[in-house]
Scaffold this motif. Structure first.
Motif, mmCIF file in Angstrom:
data_model
loop_
_atom_site.group_PDB
_atom_site.id
_atom_site.type_symbol
_atom_site.label_atom_id
_atom_site.label_comp_id
_atom_site.label_asym_id
_atom_site.label_seq_id
_atom_site.Cartn_x
_atom_site.Cartn_y
_atom_site.Cartn_z
ATOM 1 N N TRP A 189 -10.731 12.831 1.745
ATOM 2 C CA TRP A 189 -9.674 12.585 0.767
ATOM 3 C C TRP A 189 -8.421 12.053 1.458
ATOM 4 O O TRP A 189 -7.935 12.629 2.425
ATOM 5 C CB TRP A 189 -9.303 13.865 0.031
ATOM 6 C CG TRP A 189 -10.348 14.377 -0.913
ATOM 7 C CD1 TRP A 189 -11.109 15.499 -0.763
ATOM 8 C CD2 TRP A 189 -10.729 13.801 -2.166
ATOM 9 N NE1 TRP A 189 -11.959 15.659 -1.837
ATOM 10 C CE2 TRP A 189 -11.741 14.624 -2.715
ATOM 11 C CE3 TRP A 189 -10.333 12.665 -2.874
ATOM 12 C CZ2 TRP A 189 -12.344 14.356 -3.931
ATOM 13 C CZ3 TRP A 189 -10.939 12.398 -4.088
ATOM 14 C CH2 TRP A 189 -11.927 13.227 -4.611
ATOM 15 N N ALA A 190 -7.896 10.966 0.930
ATOM 16 C CA ALA A 190 -6.537 10.536 1.258
ATOM 17 C C ALA A 190 -5.634 11.067 0.146
ATOM 18 O O ALA A 190 -6.068 11.202 -0.999
ATOM 19 C CB ALA A 190 -6.439 9.020 1.328
ATOM 20 N N TYR A 191 -4.390 11.410 0.469
ATOM 21 C CA TYR A 191 -3.496 11.956 -0.550
ATOM 22 C C TYR A 191 -2.045 11.799 -0.117
ATOM 23 O O TYR A 191 -1.732 11.535 1.051
ATOM 24 C CB TYR A 191 -3.788 13.440 -0.797
ATOM 25 C CG TYR A 191 -3.752 14.297 0.454
ATOM 26 C CD1 TYR A 191 -2.549 14.756 0.986
ATOM 27 C CD2 TYR A 191 -4.932 14.639 1.116
ATOM 28 C CE1 TYR A 191 -2.516 15.531 2.132
ATOM 29 C CE2 TYR A 191 -4.911 15.413 2.260
ATOM 30 C CZ TYR A 191 -3.701 15.854 2.764
ATOM 31 O OH TYR A 191 -3.679 16.607 3.919
ATOM 32 N N THR A 192 -1.158 11.946 -1.094
ATOM 33 C CA THR A 192 0.281 11.977 -0.825
ATOM 34 C C THR A 192 0.760 13.414 -0.943
ATOM 35 O O THR A 192 0.437 14.105 -1.907
ATOM 36 C CB THR A 192 1.049 11.098 -1.830
ATOM 37 O OG1 THR A 192 0.625 9.740 -1.678
ATOM 38 C CG2 THR A 192 2.555 11.176 -1.590
ATOM 39 N N ARG A 225 1.997 10.333 3.505
ATOM 40 C CA ARG A 225 0.667 9.891 3.085
ATOM 41 C C ARG A 225 -0.308 10.215 4.200
ATOM 42 O O ARG A 225 -0.082 9.860 5.360
ATOM 43 C CB ARG A 225 0.646 8.387 2.803
ATOM 44 C CG ARG A 225 -0.696 7.855 2.275
ATOM 45 C CD ARG A 225 -0.978 8.365 0.883
ATOM 46 N NE ARG A 225 -2.289 7.887 0.391
ATOM 47 C CZ ARG A 225 -2.824 8.287 -0.761
ATOM 48 N NH1 ARG A 225 -2.177 9.159 -1.524
ATOM 49 N NH2 ARG A 225 -4.012 7.836 -1.153
ATOM 50 N N ASP A 282 -4.206 9.672 5.360
ATOM 51 C CA ASP A 282 -5.365 8.829 5.065
ATOM 52 C C ASP A 282 -6.325 8.860 6.254
ATOM 53 O O ASP A 282 -6.122 8.181 7.259
ATOM 54 C CB ASP A 282 -4.920 7.392 4.782
ATOM 55 C CG ASP A 282 -6.062 6.521 4.281
ATOM 56 O OD1 ASP A 282 -7.229 6.914 4.454
ATOM 57 O OD2 ASP A 282 -5.781 5.454 3.715
ATOM 58 N N SER A 317 -9.070 7.500 6.679
ATOM 59 C CA SER A 317 -9.828 6.276 6.908
ATOM 60 C C SER A 317 -9.139 5.371 7.929
ATOM 61 O O SER A 317 -9.746 4.417 8.432
ATOM 62 C CB SER A 317 -10.022 5.509 5.598
ATOM 63 O OG SER A 317 -8.798 4.954 5.133
ATOM 64 N N LEU A 318 -7.881 5.667 8.245
ATOM 65 C CA LEU A 318 -7.120 4.861 9.200
ATOM 66 C C LEU A 318 -7.348 5.362 10.624
ATOM 67 O O LEU A 318 -7.818 6.483 10.828
ATOM 68 C CB LEU A 318 -5.632 4.939 8.871
ATOM 69 C CG LEU A 318 -5.204 4.400 7.508
ATOM 70 C CD1 LEU A 318 -3.717 4.649 7.293
ATOM 71 C CD2 LEU A 318 -5.533 2.925 7.381
ATOM 72 N N GLN A 347 -2.902 8.032 10.715
ATOM 73 C CA GLN A 347 -3.346 8.741 9.518
ATOM 74 C C GLN A 347 -2.215 9.496 8.819
ATOM 75 O O GLN A 347 -2.249 9.674 7.602
ATOM 76 C CB GLN A 347 -4.473 9.714 9.886
ATOM 77 C CG GLN A 347 -5.759 9.010 10.269
ATOM 78 C CD GLN A 347 -6.877 9.963 10.611
ATOM 79 O OE1 GLN A 347 -6.731 11.183 10.542
ATOM 80 N NE2 GLN A 347 -8.028 9.414 10.997
ATOM 81 N N LYS A 403 -7.418 9.908 -3.183
ATOM 82 C CA LYS A 403 -8.328 8.762 -3.154
ATOM 83 C C LYS A 403 -9.487 9.094 -2.220
ATOM 84 O O LYS A 403 -9.290 9.542 -1.087
ATOM 85 C CB LYS A 403 -7.607 7.511 -2.659
ATOM 86 C CG LYS A 403 -8.506 6.283 -2.579
ATOM 87 C CD LYS A 403 -7.744 5.083 -2.014
ATOM 88 C CE LYS A 403 -8.663 3.868 -1.883
ATOM 89 N NZ LYS A 403 -7.940 2.711 -1.314
ATOM 90 N N VAL A 433 -12.216 8.407 0.446
ATOM 91 C CA VAL A 433 -12.293 7.435 1.524
ATOM 92 C C VAL A 433 -13.436 7.793 2.482
ATOM 93 O O VAL A 433 -13.937 8.917 2.483
ATOM 94 C CB VAL A 433 -10.974 7.365 2.323
ATOM 95 C CG1 VAL A 433 -9.822 6.915 1.436
ATOM 96 C CG2 VAL A 433 -10.665 8.693 2.987
ATOM 97 N N TYR A 467 -12.463 7.484 9.296
ATOM 98 C CA TYR A 467 -12.413 6.479 10.360
ATOM 99 C C TYR A 467 -13.513 6.697 11.391
ATOM 100 O O TYR A 467 -14.148 5.755 11.853
ATOM 101 C CB TYR A 467 -11.045 6.544 11.037
ATOM 102 C CG TYR A 467 -10.876 5.598 12.198
ATOM 103 C CD1 TYR A 467 -10.651 4.242 11.976
ATOM 104 C CD2 TYR A 467 -10.929 6.060 13.513
ATOM 105 C CE1 TYR A 467 -10.487 3.369 13.050
ATOM 106 C CE2 TYR A 467 -10.764 5.198 14.582
ATOM 107 C CZ TYR A 467 -10.548 3.854 14.349
ATOM 108 O OH TYR A 467 -10.392 3.003 15.407
#
Length: 260
Positions: free
Chosen positions: A56-59, A78, A80, A82-83, A88, A239, A241, A244
């Motif tokens: 999960w990506a989130y704010t 944020r 993330d 996936s980065l 991240q 979101k 994801v 990475y």
């Protein structure tokens, strides 16, 4: 400011900085503890949450307040997975203002230092000794003792940890930490009351509920001067994801279950 040392001690998270994800290697911390002696429902809930958390990506918006209820800092970041790992964790707003490149670099460095230098809550739980505290038609709440060995962060005789599990979903719904008795730290600081909570909620019915809210509060004294406050963090804009490490088959540093 002294209270936020306290909040960090309680949190288990918190706090945050943000929930740090779990990878398969780091997952050994949680899964290695899931022996046949761990209550089956608790073991399944922890396993599912661990496997899913880094997807999960989130704010995240965090607010720190003093004893009088006055906001001391509001931070929007944020996260993330996936980065690339160094990117991240990205601050978006600091007290309503866009951060400078220097502030982003500094916050990322602080985040990484915290991640590397303290044991996660998941590492401190003695899951095989968990017992049922309460049970309803839909949930079971376990009391999970803390380990004693090499545990200076949350002494087991001072803190009570409970973990609530949804029976039907076999998923975590809440983790609570409560101070049992006054705790003295660093000689001059005395923690008199404190509690922390992590809430899990459904973001997408197809997946395990992630952590969506964190809270910590407490009161104490430093050299007989009263200090205290609270910390809250809420997570939005989730979101799904691909991590990475999976996209590029990169082995990252160890990440930990319930890393607060």
């Amino acid at each position: 400011m002294r209270f936020f040392v306290l909040a960090g001690t309680l949190f288990v998270t918190a706090c945050l900085r943000g929930q740090e994800p779990i990878n398969d290697a780091a997952l050994s911390t949680a899964q290695d503890s899931l022996s046949s002696q761990t209550p089956p429902l608790l073991a399944e809930a922890i396993k599912k949450s661990s496997l899913d958390s880094e997807r999960w990506a989130y704010t995240q918006t965090t607010v720190k307040k003093d004893r009088a209820g006055q906001a001391k800092e509001e931070l929007v970041v944020r996260f993330d997975p996936s980065l690339p790992f160094a990117e991240q964790w990205t601050p978006l707003k600091i007290n309503g203002l866009e951060p400078t490149a220097r502030q982003i670099k500094q916050r990322r460095a602080e985040y990484e230092k915290r991640r590397q230098t303290r044991r996660a809550l998941g590492e401190l739980l003695n899951l095989t000794q968990a017992t049922i505290a309460t049970e309803s038609a839909t949930t079971i709440t376990y009391e999970v003792p803390l380990i004693k060995d090499d545990n200076q962060r949350l002494p087991p005789e001072k803190f009570r940890v409970t973990v609530e599990v949804n029976k039907a979903q076999q998923s975590l719904t809440h983790v609570g930490v409560r101070l049992r008795a006054a705790l003295r730290m660093m000689l001059v600081f005395k923690l008199k009351s404190g509690e922390a909570d992590l809430d899990f909620a459904t973001v997408d019915p197809a997946f395990v509920p992630p952590i969506t809210a964190l809270r910590a509060e407490g009161e104490g004294s430093v050299l007989f001067v009263k200090v205290g406050g609270n910390y809250t963090a809420t997570r939005t804009d989730f979101k799904r994801v691909t991590p990475y490490r999976e996209r590029f088959k990169v082995k990252l540093g160890e990440m930990k279950f319930l890393d607060y």
